[in-house]
Design a protein around this motif. Sequence first.
Motif, short mmCIF file in Angstrom:
data_model
loop_
_atom_site.label_atom_id
_atom_site.label_comp_id
_atom_site.label_asym_id
_atom_site.label_seq_id
_atom_site.Cartn_x
_atom_site.Cartn_y
_atom_site.Cartn_z
N CYS A 28 2.28 5.58 -31.92
CA CYS A 28 2.76 6.91 -31.26
C CYS A 28 4.09 7.04 -31.66
O CYS A 28 4.95 6.32 -32.29
CB CYS A 28 2.92 6.19 -29.70
N ALA A 29 4.46 8.47 -31.40
CA ALA A 29 5.78 8.90 -31.86
C ALA A 29 7.07 8.09 -31.32
O ALA A 29 8.04 8.26 -32.19
CB ALA A 29 5.95 10.42 -31.24
N ASP A 30 7.11 7.66 -30.14
CA ASP A 30 8.39 6.96 -29.81
C ASP A 30 8.26 5.51 -29.87
O ASP A 30 8.95 4.73 -29.03
CB ASP A 30 8.78 7.26 -28.20
N ALA A 31 7.37 5.02 -30.68
CA ALA A 31 7.27 3.73 -30.74
C ALA A 31 8.55 2.81 -31.05
O ALA A 31 8.82 1.74 -30.73
CB ALA A 31 6.34 3.09 -32.00
N GLU A 32 9.44 3.28 -32.12
CA GLU A 32 10.40 2.67 -32.52
C GLU A 32 11.62 2.59 -31.39
O GLU A 32 12.32 1.58 -31.16
CB GLU A 32 11.39 3.66 -33.71
N GLN A 33 11.56 3.67 -30.37
CA GLN A 33 12.47 3.49 -29.06
C GLN A 33 11.88 2.45 -28.29
O GLN A 33 12.79 1.69 -27.73
CB GLN A 33 12.69 4.78 -28.60
N GLN A 34 10.66 2.44 -28.25
CA GLN A 34 10.27 1.37 -27.26
C GLN A 34 10.27 -0.13 -27.68
O GLN A 34 10.75 -0.94 -27.00
CB GLN A 34 8.65 1.64 -27.28
N ALA A 43 -0.40 -3.34 -28.30
CA ALA A 43 -1.53 -3.19 -27.10
C ALA A 43 -0.79 -2.49 -26.09
O ALA A 43 -1.44 -1.71 -25.46
CB ALA A 43 -2.09 -4.52 -26.74
N ALA A 44 0.49 -2.87 -25.58
CA ALA A 44 1.18 -2.21 -24.85
C ALA A 44 1.54 -0.74 -24.94
O ALA A 44 1.69 -0.02 -24.07
CB ALA A 44 2.25 -3.05 -24.32
N MET A 45 1.53 -0.40 -26.27
CA MET A 45 1.48 1.01 -26.82
C MET A 45 0.26 1.55 -27.16
O MET A 45 0.33 2.59 -27.61
CB MET A 45 2.64 1.10 -28.07
N GLY A 46 -0.79 0.93 -26.44
CA GLY A 46 -2.06 1.63 -26.76
C GLY A 46 -2.71 1.68 -27.93
O GLY A 46 -3.53 2.55 -28.42
N ALA A 62 -5.08 -0.07 -35.89
CA ALA A 62 -6.26 0.80 -36.06
C ALA A 62 -5.93 1.98 -35.87
O ALA A 62 -6.82 2.95 -36.29
CB ALA A 62 -7.07 0.31 -34.78
N GLU A 63 -4.94 2.73 -35.04
CA GLU A 63 -4.80 4.01 -34.76
C GLU A 63 -3.26 4.44 -35.06
O GLU A 63 -2.48 3.62 -35.22
CB GLU A 63 -4.77 4.17 -33.18
N PRO A 64 -3.15 5.70 -35.32
CA PRO A 64 -1.67 6.25 -35.56
C PRO A 64 -0.82 5.77 -34.78
O PRO A 64 -1.07 5.63 -33.33
CB PRO A 64 -2.01 7.83 -35.77
#
Length: 232
Positions: free
Chosen positions: A141-147, A191-194, A137-139
């Motif tokens: 986050c920048a560090d998603a791959e690392q998370q 969801a945990a990444m907003g 639904a939203e762009p």
Amino acid sequence: MRLDKFICHHSGISRAEAKRVLRQDLVTCNGEAVRNGAYKVTAETEVELDGQLLGEVKKRYIMLNKVTDTICSTVDEEYPSVINFLDELPNTRGLHIAGRLDVDTTGLVPITDDGQWSHQITSPKKQCAKRYRVWLAEPLCADAEQQVEQGIQLHGEDELTKPGILERIDDTEVLLTITEGKYHQVKRMFAAMGNKVVGLHREQIGEIELDETLYEGEWRELTEEEIQSVWQ
């Protein structure tokens, strides 16, 4: 395997019809007429129906391209079962889904009557990788791959998710590969990444990729190479 089930599997007739041919002494096992449907058929048993030899039990392995608003169950409930799409098969009893998808998720669903084979896919200990295409639904986050690579803390879970792989197609479309199958895991991870998952499609399990020629609701039997890849 029970004799009546063996007859249904290899002849395509119903259980009621199998009982009828048994009562009429039309079934022989190793040359002797058998009326008991519970008679145990082994690999060494030669079963004949009205003089025709029935073949050995052959396991079935199928890939289905699941549509939305269907459930990965063997019976209809609130939504129709994906098994309904296998209407061309003479007998769907004994089949089960190896790796279920949510009602609103599309894509690759393996269906089989081989419990050991499906265990290779579904058991957490086997860590069989599953790849999903995810729309957000939203762009992202920048560090998603690392998370994702480090593991994500899901709400209500004591441990982080196992390391996964996230490939960014664009800010709202990604490919996610995970080796677990926690309840609603993909949706909970984002969801945990907003963020929120608005579309989810499974493309691959292990080395088995969804056949691009299959429209939603269509299926085909797996090739021998695809079947054996699960054991590797």
